[in-house]
Motif scaffolding. Structure first.
Motif, PDB file in Angstrom:
ATOM      1  N   ASN A 169       9.231  -6.922 -10.106  1.00 26.72           N
ATOM      2  CA  ASN A 169       9.572  -8.314  -9.844  1.00 26.72           C
ATOM      3  C   ASN A 169       8.473  -8.924  -8.963  1.00 26.72           C
ATOM      4  O   ASN A 169       8.282  -8.485  -7.829  1.00 26.72           O
ATOM      5  N   GLU A 174      -0.694   3.868   4.796  1.00 32.20           N
ATOM      6  CA  GLU A 174       0.030   2.916   5.640  1.00 32.20           C
ATOM      7  C   GLU A 174      -0.694   2.662   6.971  1.00 32.20           C
ATOM      8  O   GLU A 174      -0.430   1.649   7.635  1.00 32.20           O
ATOM      9  N   ASP A 188       7.068   4.337  -8.512  1.00 29.45           N
ATOM     10  CA  ASP A 188       7.894   4.764  -9.663  1.00 29.45           C
ATOM     11  C   ASP A 188       7.825   3.793 -10.837  1.00 29.45           C
ATOM     12  O   ASP A 188       8.077   4.178 -11.979  1.00 29.45           O
ATOM     13  N   GLY A 203       7.860  -2.143  -0.770  1.00 26.88           N
ATOM     14  CA  GLY A 203       6.671  -1.297  -0.790  1.00 26.88           C
ATOM     15  C   GLY A 203       5.956  -1.322  -2.138  1.00 26.88           C
ATOM     16  O   GLY A 203       6.146  -2.258  -2.934  1.00 26.88           O
ATOM     17  N   ALA A 263       6.258   0.666  -4.694  1.00 28.31           N
ATOM     18  CA  ALA A 263       7.087   1.095  -5.839  1.00 28.31           C
ATOM     19  C   ALA A 263       6.309   1.924  -6.862  1.00 28.31           C
ATOM     20  O   ALA A 263       6.216   1.540  -8.035  1.00 28.31           O
ATOM     21  N   GLY A 293       1.522   5.486  -1.781  1.00 29.18           N
ATOM     22  CA  GLY A 293       1.828   6.144  -3.048  1.00 29.18           C
ATOM     23  C   GLY A 293       3.133   6.902  -2.925  1.00 29.18           C
ATOM     24  O   GLY A 293       3.935   6.655  -2.016  1.00 29.18           O
ATOM     25  N   VAL A 296       0.836  -1.197   0.000  1.00 23.75           N
ATOM     26  CA  VAL A 296       0.000   0.000   0.000  1.00 23.75           C
ATOM     27  C   VAL A 296       0.871   1.247   0.000  1.00 23.75           C
ATOM     28  O   VAL A 296       2.036   1.204   0.387  1.00 23.75           O
TER      29      VAL A 296
HETATM   30  P1  NAD Z   1       9.637   0.577  -2.219  1.00 23.74           P
HETATM   31  O1  NAD Z   1      10.022  -0.735  -1.638  1.00 23.74           O
HETATM   32  O2  NAD Z   1       8.257   0.672  -2.756  1.00 23.74           O
HETATM   33  O3  NAD Z   1      10.659   0.964  -3.405  1.00 23.74           O
HETATM   34  C1  NAD Z   1      12.055   1.137  -3.192  1.00 23.74           C
HETATM   35  C2  NAD Z   1      12.779   0.916  -4.524  1.00 23.74           C
HETATM   36  O4  NAD Z   1      12.755  -0.481  -4.840  1.00 23.74           O
HETATM   37  C3  NAD Z   1      12.113   1.635  -5.713  1.00 23.74           C
HETATM   38  O5  NAD Z   1      13.100   2.053  -6.603  1.00 23.74           O
HETATM   39  C4  NAD Z   1      11.276   0.550  -6.369  1.00 23.74           C
HETATM   40  O6  NAD Z   1      11.073   0.742  -7.763  1.00 23.74           O
HETATM   41  C5  NAD Z   1      12.099  -0.704  -6.083  1.00 23.74           C
HETATM   42  N1  NAD Z   1      11.252  -1.893  -5.930  1.00 23.74           N
HETATM   43  C6  NAD Z   1      10.450  -2.189  -4.876  1.00 23.74           C
HETATM   44  N2  NAD Z   1       9.803  -3.330  -5.098  1.00 23.74           N
HETATM   45  C7  NAD Z   1      10.203  -3.780  -6.299  1.00 23.74           C
HETATM   46  C8  NAD Z   1       9.888  -4.916  -7.096  1.00 23.74           C
HETATM   47  N3  NAD Z   1       9.006  -5.839  -6.685  1.00 23.74           N
HETATM   48  N4  NAD Z   1      10.470  -5.048  -8.299  1.00 23.74           N
HETATM   49  C9  NAD Z   1      11.366  -4.141  -8.743  1.00 23.74           C
HETATM   50  N5  NAD Z   1      11.718  -3.044  -8.051  1.00 23.74           N
HETATM   51  C10 NAD Z   1      11.138  -2.872  -6.838  1.00 23.74           C
HETATM   52  O7  NAD Z   1       9.892   1.665  -1.073  1.00 23.74           O
HETATM   53  P2  NAD Z   1       9.580   3.224  -1.047  1.00 23.74           P
HETATM   54  O8  NAD Z   1       9.862   3.830  -2.389  1.00 23.74           O
HETATM   55  O9  NAD Z   1      10.267   3.730   0.156  1.00 23.74           O
HETATM   56  O10 NAD Z   1       8.026   3.352  -0.772  1.00 23.74           O
HETATM   57  C11 NAD Z   1       7.024   3.492  -1.778  1.00 23.74           C
HETATM   58  C12 NAD Z   1       5.651   3.415  -1.129  1.00 23.74           C
HETATM   59  O11 NAD Z   1       5.462   2.125  -0.556  1.00 23.74           O
HETATM   60  C13 NAD Z   1       5.466   4.425   0.007  1.00 23.74           C
HETATM   61  O12 NAD Z   1       4.156   4.933  -0.067  1.00 23.74           O
HETATM   62  C14 NAD Z   1       5.657   3.588   1.253  1.00 23.74           C
HETATM   63  O13 NAD Z   1       5.005   4.100   2.369  1.00 23.74           O
HETATM   64  C15 NAD Z   1       5.052   2.287   0.808  1.00 23.74           C
HETATM   65  N6  NAD Z   1       5.482   1.086   1.555  1.00 23.74           N
HETATM   66  C16 NAD Z   1       4.550   0.139   1.762  1.00 23.74           C
HETATM   67  C17 NAD Z   1       4.897  -1.039   2.397  1.00 23.74           C
HETATM   68  C18 NAD Z   1       3.855  -2.093   2.589  1.00 23.74           C
HETATM   69  O14 NAD Z   1       2.784  -1.995   2.012  1.00 23.74           O
HETATM   70  N7  NAD Z   1       4.119  -3.123   3.360  1.00 23.74           N
HETATM   71  C19 NAD Z   1       6.221  -1.260   2.804  1.00 23.74           C
HETATM   72  C20 NAD Z   1       7.178  -0.254   2.538  1.00 23.74           C
HETATM   73  C21 NAD Z   1       6.789   0.908   1.903  1.00 23.74           C
END
Ligand code: NAD
Length: 360
Positions: A297, A93, A289, A285, A287, A76, A74
């Motif tokens: 992945n 969150e 972006d 999270g 992701a 953004g 979850v």
């Molecule tokens: P993120 O883990 O979403 O991303 C960090 C980096 O890792 C980014 O560059 C992303 O593109 C890459 N990445 C993450 N998962 C990937 C995958 N499966 N495949 C390829 N690349 C991957 O962390 P963030 O950017 O700090 O957070 C983004 C959002 O996610 C925020 O809103 C945050 O609060 C939320 N979040 C949610 C959870 C959850 O739902 N459990 C955990 C952490 C962060």
């Protein structure tokens, strides 16, 4: 076997990666003759858009009525999303905290496994990696320092902040039982991590863990101080099987353990309550972006579904089949962009899910 699974795709890449995990679960169902029934609910930003809150009571009730939850992620773009212009308890969150509390998920399991195919991504030297490592960090999730009384006040003209670290024996016993149960499904070794040379809560922790160990004569228990454990993780990670620890130590050690695997898109996790019920989700999270581009992945979510098969449904053979299928696809050289290496074939989210399902 019939299993009721609540799906929470969530935001960002969540729907894409959960879809691939469902594909793999369906293949397991066909191959091993199980029925998985899915109910989908909203949580996070998508729930805010639909209902004004990150988790509705109805969504929580639906999750509670099932056998397990499979969650994507979850949230953004924190710096650039309307979901964050509101009070903290209305942000995406907050749904996560509410569901963990509402389902009484006190035991968090995060595996740290080094795939030989991805060993180059591991930041440790080859001689330290040795034959690789395969551990789970079992972290207490609802007690300790993060949930104790806290306040800041002026004492004799000096600002003073207080956080309290409390554990009672019941809280320690129930997480220790989970750790030993999981060790019985693995290499039967538990390392209990504490700071018993300083903290009272750690001395009680050690005493209760030793009591629980008496019920598991096949499991070898050792104790390790947390500072030593932080060093051992990067000096000799292969020594660990199940690492059992309290909330704050687990927070830090599980991040350290996940870092040495080298890839965030591969890391699964589970949060369990006292019964077999669990919520399974990737460690990463949402992701934002890369959302909607078919590049995420899905392996961490697929491996989380494998954990669900093992820990909530006791389908060990089926869980192993998923893990083997992941290894096969990696051995054949297929990679999503985040784990891409020279000489490999780059594929997208959907194709990765297809290939893993095909190899079951
Ligand atoms: P993120 O883990 O979403 O991303 C960090 C980096 O890792 C980014 O560059 C992303 O593109 C890459 N990445 C993450 N998962 C990937 C995958 N499966 N495949 C390829 N690349 C991957 O962390 P963030 O950017 O700090 O957070 C983004 C959002 O996610 C925020 O809103 C945050 O609060 C939320 N979040 C949610 C959870 C959850 O739902 N459990 C955990 C952490 C962060």
């Amino acid at each position: 076997m019939e299993c009721k699974i609540t799906l929470i795709p969530g935001d960002g890449i969540g729907p894409e990666i959960v879809r691939e995990a469902v594909k793999v679960l369906n293949k397991i169902g066909e191959t091993f003759n199980h029925t998985f029934q899915y109910t989908e609910v909203l949580m996070g930003g998508c729930s805010i858009d639909a209902y004004g809150v990150p988790l509705t009571d109805q969504a929580l009730d639906t999750a509670r009525a099932g056998d397990a939850v499979l969650l994507g992620a979850v949230g953004g773009d924190v710096g650039n999303s309307r979901w964050y212009d509101v009070a903290p308890d209305l942000r995406p969150e907050a749904g996560l905290l509410a569901i963990r509390k509402g389902l009484n998920l006190f035991a968090n399991i995060r595996p740290a496994y080094l795939y030989s195919q991805l060993a180059d991504a591991c930041p440790l030297k080859k001689e330290i990696i040795g034959d690789g490592f395969d551990m789970v960090i079992m972290r207490e999730l609802t007690g300790g320092l993060y949930f104790g009384k806290r306040y800041t006040e002026e004492v004799d003209g000096v600002m003073t902040a207080v956080d309290t670290l409390t554990y009672n024996e019941k809280e320690i016993r129930r997480i220790a039982v989970k750790a030993f149960d999981i060790a019985m499904k693995r290499r039967k070794t538990v390392t209990s991590v504490d700071k018993a040379n300083v903290l009272d809560s750690s001395r009680l922790w050690r005493k209760v863990v030793e009591e629980v160990a008496k019920d598991y004569p096949e499991v070898t228990l050792t104790h390790m101080l947390v500072d030593n454990c932080a060093m051992q993780l990067v000096m000799n990670p292969g020594q660990f099987d199940v690492v059992l620890t309290e909330n704050m130590f687990g927070d830090i050690l599980s991040d350290e353990a996940s870092m040495i695997t080298g890839s965030i898109g591969m890391l699964s996790s589970a949060s369990l309550n006292e019964s077999k019920f669990g919520m399974y989700e990737p460690s990463h999270g949402s992701a934002p972006d890369i959302a909607g581009k078919d590049v995420a992945n899905p392996i961490a979510t697929i491996l989380s579904a494998a954990m669900m098969l093992r820990y909530s449904f006791d389908l060990d053979k089926e869980a192993a089949a998923v893990e083997e299928a992941v290894k096969k696809v990696l051995t054949e050289g297929y990679r999503t962009a985040d784990i891409m290496a020279e000489g490999c074939t780059k594929i997208g989210t959907t194709q990765m899910g297809d290939l893993i399902a095909e190899r079951i």
